[in-house]
Design an enzyme around this catalytic site. Sequence first.
Site, PDB file in Angstrom:
ATOM      1  N   LYS A 140      34.807 -22.082  19.212  1.00  0.00           N
ATOM      2  CA  LYS A 140      35.852 -22.982  18.731  1.00  0.00           C
ATOM      3  C   LYS A 140      37.159 -22.662  19.452  1.00  0.00           C
ATOM      4  CE  LYS A 140      37.883 -24.225  14.173  1.00  0.00           C
ATOM      5  NZ  LYS A 140      37.710 -24.024  12.719  1.00  0.00           N
ATOM      6  N   SER A 186      37.207 -28.157   9.817  1.00  0.00           N
ATOM      7  CA  SER A 186      37.938 -28.294  11.054  1.00  0.00           C
ATOM      8  C   SER A 186      37.088 -28.037  12.301  1.00  0.00           C
ATOM      9  CB  SER A 186      39.134 -27.333  11.070  1.00  0.00           C
ATOM     10  OG  SER A 186      38.708 -25.985  11.057  1.00  0.00           O
ATOM     11  N   SER A 223      35.406 -24.961   6.720  1.00  0.00           N
ATOM     12  CA  SER A 223      35.405 -25.550   8.057  1.00  0.00           C
ATOM     13  C   SER A 223      34.141 -25.348   8.876  1.00  0.00           C
ATOM     14  CB  SER A 223      36.581 -25.014   8.865  1.00  0.00           C
ATOM     15  OG  SER A 223      37.689 -25.808   8.611  1.00  0.00           O
TER      16      SER A 223
HETATM   17  N1  GLN Z   1      39.664 -28.360   4.995  1.00  0.00           N
HETATM   18  C1  GLN Z   1      40.276 -27.077   4.776  1.00  0.00           C
HETATM   19  C2  GLN Z   1      41.717 -27.100   5.187  1.00  0.00           C
HETATM   20  O1  GLN Z   1      42.135 -28.063   5.763  1.00  0.00           O
HETATM   21  C3  GLN Z   1      39.482 -26.013   5.430  1.00  0.00           C
HETATM   22  C4  GLN Z   1      39.905 -25.640   6.792  1.00  0.00           C
HETATM   23  C5  GLN Z   1      39.186 -24.458   7.347  1.00  0.00           C
HETATM   24  O2  GLN Z   1      38.232 -23.946   6.741  1.00  0.00           O
HETATM   25  N2  GLN Z   1      39.664 -23.984   8.483  1.00  0.00           N
HETATM   26  O3  GLN Z   1      42.424 -26.159   4.951  1.00  0.00           O
END
Ligand code: GLN
Length: 481
Positions: free
Chosen positions: A76, A151, A175
């Site tokens: 990532k 994400s 994410s």
């Molecule tokens: N959807 C969550 C957020 O926006 C999780 C993001 C993540 O796990 N990096 O914070």
Amino acid sequence: MKGFTSLKNVQQELTSAKISCVELVDYYLKEIETKQDLNAFVETFDRSAKAQAESVDLKIKEGKAGKLAGLIISIKDNICYKGHGLSASSKMLEGFESLYSATVVERLLKEDAIIIGRTNCDEFAMGSSNETSYFGPVKNPLDKNKVAGGSSGGAAASVVAGLCMAALGSDTGGSIRQPASFTGTVGFKPTYGRVSRNGLIAFGSSFDQIGTFTTNVQDAALISEVIAGKDEFDSTVSKKPVPAYTASIDSLKGKKLKIAYFDCYVNHEGIDPEVKNRTIEIIESLRAEGHQVDEVKFDYLDQIVPTYYVLTTAEASSNLARYDGIHFGYRSPNATDLESTYVKSRSEGFGREVKRRIMLGTYVLSAGYYDAYYTKAQKVRRLVKESTQKVFEQYDFIISPTSPHIAFDLNAQKDDQIKMYLEDIFTVQANLAGIPAISLPLGQSKNQMPFGIQLMTGEFNEEKLFAFSKELVNKFALIKA
Ligand code: GLN
């Protein structure tokens, strides 16, 4: 590689010289190029991938290859790889190059994995649909009108589209698991402190963990046993020895287990009936097979998402303070003095969602509101953790859907923050409690879109989690993983 099933099978072909790592790299780079419209990769690392492939081919010939020889993996765009670009999919870090490699990257390379490139993600990993990325959204390879989740959307897409064999992502609130659910891949988040965060761009430091996307449970176990374990560069990593997860992956075959599920998750008002019915179907089958499956009370459903957002925005506001136009990243050409360098660089360098989080975070940490929000949220986190641990005094696993629904349409929720934050409803518990969790591709909607079933277990119980995941996939996978 067409028809990729598992690393084990690839390694057999490599040792019998049916294919080479160099050929594999060429194949995947071509695939990435042909499927560029998915927007899964920010950059491919052609030169270093080819060089690593040549060196691994040699090692295979000499019989000296490491555990992950031949594994073509993506990382990532928030994981450092020395001498390679890194941007957290933000304008703020455009053109930035890593000065060192993350511990996970070093461990992958040491075992002869080949890193093919960095994948698109929500800006600074903040989002649930990969639509906050500076590089634009990732398309879901299974239906290009839909999001791939976030994400780590690019990571999920890279695996399901066959652009690599596996991917590393990060999971702060879901994410890894939510995009895994949306793409029909296996998405695993380890216990907090199992895998080093050294070299991961920080978002919410007491939540962030690096984990895997794979097409099968075995590969998740294998990669995890390589990247996990103590690290002098991250003091939050546990010194507990890492069990050989793959060695015990069949240890729960035929064993009767105790499994809990929360009524408030399975019967949540926002849940898609297809997701709900499939979860119930699996629960009933497990019961019929002789497992003890009980409905258990969980009192904090309404508190978990707000608690997560208070704490992670607070941590993010502190972590992102380093991007000031001086130490790191983008510097506004319109600045005239120190103050305007800070203000303009941040205003121009960060996207809307990141700015929203920084503002929320500074607000909950501000003198007048600290106790009302930050301290309170810490207390609720403690309660969530304790009540979750209590479940594991009696049960081996908690089963639930990973997400209330299948992948949604691109642009459908982009401007509805409340809806977007509620995406995390079933995943944040594991991050608040610091426990390991996995999303398994066990569901499919009428329109052929996959969805995941989540398993959570107690801290440092990864060994059991992988073993039971394999059992579940063998029994319930619609697409064999
Ligand atoms: N959807 C969550 C957020 O926006 C999780 C993001 C993540 O796990 N990096 O914070």
